[in-house]
Design a protein around this motif. Sequence first.
Motif, PDB file in Angstrom:
ATOM      1  N   ARG A 212       0.458  -0.937   0.312  1.00 52.73           N
ATOM      2  CA  ARG A 212      -0.195  -0.159  -0.293  1.00 52.73           C
ATOM      3  C   ARG A 212       0.753   0.964   0.132  1.00 52.73           C
ATOM      4  O   ARG A 212       0.670   1.774  -0.395  1.00 52.73           O
ATOM      5  N   HIS A 213       2.039   1.529   0.961  1.00 56.45           N
ATOM      6  CA  HIS A 213       2.971   1.449   0.464  1.00 56.45           C
ATOM      7  C   HIS A 213       3.394   2.480  -0.189  1.00 56.45           C
ATOM      8  O   HIS A 213       3.574   3.915  -0.707  1.00 56.45           O
ATOM      9  N   ARG A 214       3.639   2.168  -1.978  1.00 57.40           N
ATOM     10  CA  ARG A 214       4.193   2.091  -2.279  1.00 57.40           C
ATOM     11  C   ARG A 214       3.213   2.692  -3.550  1.00 57.40           C
ATOM     12  O   ARG A 214       3.477   4.293  -4.032  1.00 57.40           O
ATOM     13  N   SER A 215       1.748   2.964  -3.349  1.00 54.05           N
ATOM     14  CA  SER A 215       0.602   3.357  -4.139  1.00 54.05           C
ATOM     15  C   SER A 215       0.012   4.496  -3.617  1.00 54.05           C
ATOM     16  O   SER A 215       0.056   5.392  -3.843  1.00 54.05           O
ATOM     17  N   THR A 216       1.643   4.779  -2.027  1.00 50.97           N
ATOM     18  CA  THR A 216       0.991   6.261  -1.530  1.00 50.97           C
ATOM     19  C   THR A 216       2.054   7.300  -1.995  1.00 50.97           C
ATOM     20  O   THR A 216       2.414   8.383  -1.056  1.00 50.97           O
ATOM     21  N   GLY A 217       3.378   6.443  -2.020  1.00 51.27           N
ATOM     22  CA  GLY A 217       4.287   7.009  -2.574  1.00 51.27           C
ATOM     23  C   GLY A 217       5.376   7.318  -0.860  1.00 51.27           C
ATOM     24  O   GLY A 217       5.842   9.188  -1.627  1.00 51.27           O
ATOM     25  N   GLY A 218       4.794   6.897  -0.547  1.00 52.22           N
ATOM     26  CA  GLY A 218       5.241   7.485   1.219  1.00 52.22           C
ATOM     27  C   GLY A 218       6.823   7.434   1.046  1.00 52.22           C
ATOM     28  O   GLY A 218       7.519   6.347   0.002  1.00 52.22           O
ATOM     29  N   THR A 219       7.476   7.555   1.793  1.00 50.77           N
ATOM     30  CA  THR A 219       9.227   6.942   2.382  1.00 50.77           C
ATOM     31  C   THR A 219       9.141   6.082   3.640  1.00 50.77           C
ATOM     32  O   THR A 219      10.423   5.672   3.777  1.00 50.77           O
ATOM     33  N   GLY A 220       8.681   6.159   4.183  1.00 50.72           N
ATOM     34  CA  GLY A 220       9.392   5.307   5.716  1.00 50.72           C
ATOM     35  C   GLY A 220       9.900   6.358   6.807  1.00 50.72           C
ATOM     36  O   GLY A 220      10.207   5.465   7.593  1.00 50.72           O
ATOM     37  N   LEU A 221       9.720   7.561   6.444  1.00 55.27           N
ATOM     38  CA  LEU A 221      10.818   8.394   6.508  1.00 55.27           C
ATOM     39  C   LEU A 221      10.054   9.178   7.762  1.00 55.27           C
ATOM     40  O   LEU A 221      10.374   9.817   8.802  1.00 55.27           O
ATOM     41  N   GLY A 222       9.125   9.266   7.479  1.00 59.85           N
ATOM     42  CA  GLY A 222       8.117  10.675   7.987  1.00 59.85           C
ATOM     43  C   GLY A 222       7.727  10.582   9.709  1.00 59.85           C
ATOM     44  O   GLY A 222       8.089  11.808  10.446  1.00 59.85           O
ATOM     45  N   LEU A 223       7.630   9.786  10.124  1.00 59.10           N
ATOM     46  CA  LEU A 223       7.285   9.773  11.105  1.00 59.10           C
ATOM     47  C   LEU A 223       8.309   9.173  12.538  1.00 59.10           C
ATOM     48  O   LEU A 223       8.793  10.047  13.452  1.00 59.10           O
ATOM     49  N   SER A 224       9.997   9.045  11.800  1.00 61.47           N
ATOM     50  CA  SER A 224      11.052   8.545  12.206  1.00 61.47           C
ATOM     51  C   SER A 224      11.573  10.492  12.288  1.00 61.47           C
ATOM     52  O   SER A 224      12.126  10.993  13.251  1.00 61.47           O
ATOM     53  N   ILE A 225      10.772  11.127  11.360  1.00 59.51           N
ATOM     54  CA  ILE A 225      11.445  12.473  11.772  1.00 59.51           C
ATOM     55  C   ILE A 225      10.286  13.434  12.679  1.00 59.51           C
ATOM     56  O   ILE A 225      11.257  13.952  13.205  1.00 59.51           O
ATOM     57  N   VAL A 226       9.252  13.224  12.284  1.00 58.97           N
ATOM     58  CA  VAL A 226       8.422  13.892  14.125  1.00 58.97           C
ATOM     59  C   VAL A 226       8.658  13.148  15.363  1.00 58.97           C
ATOM     60  O   VAL A 226       9.482  14.326  15.788  1.00 58.97           O
ATOM     61  N   LYS A 227       9.347  12.002  15.717  1.00 60.58           N
ATOM     62  CA  LYS A 227       9.681  11.793  16.985  1.00 60.58           C
ATOM     63  C   LYS A 227      11.270  12.495  17.181  1.00 60.58           C
ATOM     64  O   LYS A 227      11.034  13.285  18.002  1.00 60.58           O
ATOM     65  N   HIS A 228      11.504  12.737  16.190  1.00 58.75           N
ATOM     66  CA  HIS A 228      13.034  13.653  16.095  1.00 58.75           C
ATOM     67  C   HIS A 228      13.154  15.124  16.530  1.00 58.75           C
ATOM     68  O   HIS A 228      13.631  15.708  17.506  1.00 58.75           O
ATOM     69  N   VAL A 229      12.293  15.183  15.631  1.00 55.82           N
ATOM     70  CA  VAL A 229      11.671  16.699  15.880  1.00 55.82           C
ATOM     71  C   VAL A 229      10.895  17.273  17.379  1.00 55.82           C
ATOM     72  O   VAL A 229      11.664  18.107  18.125  1.00 55.82           O
ATOM     73  N   ALA A 230      10.746  15.808  17.769  1.00 60.94           N
ATOM     74  CA  ALA A 230       9.799  16.174  19.238  1.00 60.94           C
ATOM     75  C   ALA A 230      11.157  15.494  20.049  1.00 60.94           C
ATOM     76  O   ALA A 230      11.036  17.030  21.266  1.00 60.94           O
ATOM     77  N   ALA A 231      11.945  15.672  20.520  1.00 61.28           N
ATOM     78  CA  ALA A 231      13.131  14.944  20.429  1.00 61.28           C
ATOM     79  C   ALA A 231      14.026  16.199  20.885  1.00 61.28           C
ATOM     80  O   ALA A 231      14.118  16.660  22.034  1.00 61.28           O
ATOM     81  N   THR A 232      14.076  16.899  20.024  1.00 57.71           N
ATOM     82  CA  THR A 232      15.120  18.037  19.733  1.00 57.71           C
ATOM     83  C   THR A 232      14.533  19.076  21.010  1.00 57.71           C
ATOM     84  O   THR A 232      15.079  19.883  21.564  1.00 57.71           O
ATOM     85  N   HIS A 233      13.163  19.631  20.806  1.00 54.07           N
ATOM     86  CA  HIS A 233      12.221  19.893  21.449  1.00 54.07           C
ATOM     87  C   HIS A 233      12.023  19.864  22.779  1.00 54.07           C
ATOM     88  O   HIS A 233      11.552  20.686  23.486  1.00 54.07           O
ATOM     89  N   GLY A 234      12.598  18.728  23.246  1.00 51.43           N
ATOM     90  CA  GLY A 234      12.177  18.195  24.423  1.00 51.43           C
ATOM     91  C   GLY A 234      10.669  17.908  24.506  1.00 51.43           C
ATOM     92  O   GLY A 234       9.986  18.117  25.959  1.00 51.43           O
ATOM     93  N   GLY A 235      10.037  17.478  23.568  1.00 48.04           N
ATOM     94  CA  GLY A 235       8.354  17.548  23.328  1.00 48.04           C
ATOM     95  C   GLY A 235       8.360  15.710  23.579  1.00 48.04           C
ATOM     96  O   GLY A 235       8.924  14.591  24.466  1.00 48.04           O
ATOM     97  N   ASP A 236       7.403  15.862  22.709  1.00 47.15           N
ATOM     98  CA  ASP A 236       7.080  14.212  22.589  1.00 47.15           C
ATOM     99  C   ASP A 236       6.036  14.035  21.870  1.00 47.15           C
ATOM    100  O   ASP A 236       4.880  15.129  20.710  1.00 47.15           O
TER     101      ASP A 236
END
Length: 270
Positions: A212-236
């Motif tokens: 399904r992912h192939r048809s949505t054109g995602g990269t599998g990295l989006g949520l990983s980026i979200v998690k790291h943004v939360a971490a650099t901000h001391g958030g969650d």
Amino acid sequence: ATPRHVTARIAPIGSRLVLVLVEDRTRERRIEAVRRDFVANVSHELKTPVGAIRVLADAVSEAADDPEAVRRFSHRMLTESDRLTALVLQIIELSRLQGDEPLESPEVVDVDQIIASAADTTSVDAARKGISIRVGGTNGLKVFGAEEQVLAAVTNLVSNAVAYSDVGLSVTIAARASDDNVEISVIDQGIGIAPAEIDRIFERFYRVDPARHRSTGGTGLGLSIVKHVAATHGGDVKVWSSPGRGSTFTLILPQHIAAPTADEADHEPL
Ligand code: ADP
């Protein structure tokens, strides 16, 4: 417990004194291992679209006398090269964030603007699927952070909500204050995520359903980026999801609370 990498050196500095130097390299070793792993994954992920473009280029040159086939192969080459571009941009973004170092110079970021901008960026994909994006009350909230990162995180959440929802549904984005934080929620009525998968979706390149992912054109990295943004901000970042009913992703970031102006301070009750 995780093994620690500690070295000790003993240096005599006189007849009765010795200097003991203890160095803990656990963190460096861990970052190094994450980096090595990342490079291996990246090479693997880049090979797929590059390989596809190579095969399609061959097909185009062999189909020179069949304009319809040329058109079809060229279209697929465009799709694959767009995917490659998205992948490279996200890899760059992620490699910047990976140390999870706290932000050096956080600024005041307007949550309304972030939400409007994320909704705008995803509006074309949403319109194509007849999905309406609703913006709930955001109350002029501000967070303390890096605007570009917060925007990237919220845009990734909204774009996932659209990608994993069926035609005609709606996606809601809302923000509210909670203690010293701001909670930005992206709520969809889409396919949802099974409980067993929830812990894994934040891993780099992890996808619940690669087909399904192939048809949505995602990269599998989006949520990983979200998690790291939360971490650099001391958030969650928190997720609630129910297969077939939808998902809610909530990004929690430190709130910027403006000091009262001199005028407001004058009117404060005694
Ligand atoms: P992708 O580029 O594949 O969307 P992400 O890291 O953003 O990568 O998400 C990882 C996986 O988590 C997705 O492939 C999908 O299986 C699942 N996922 C993410 N967001 C949602 C959502 N809103 N609803 C259902 N599944 C989701």
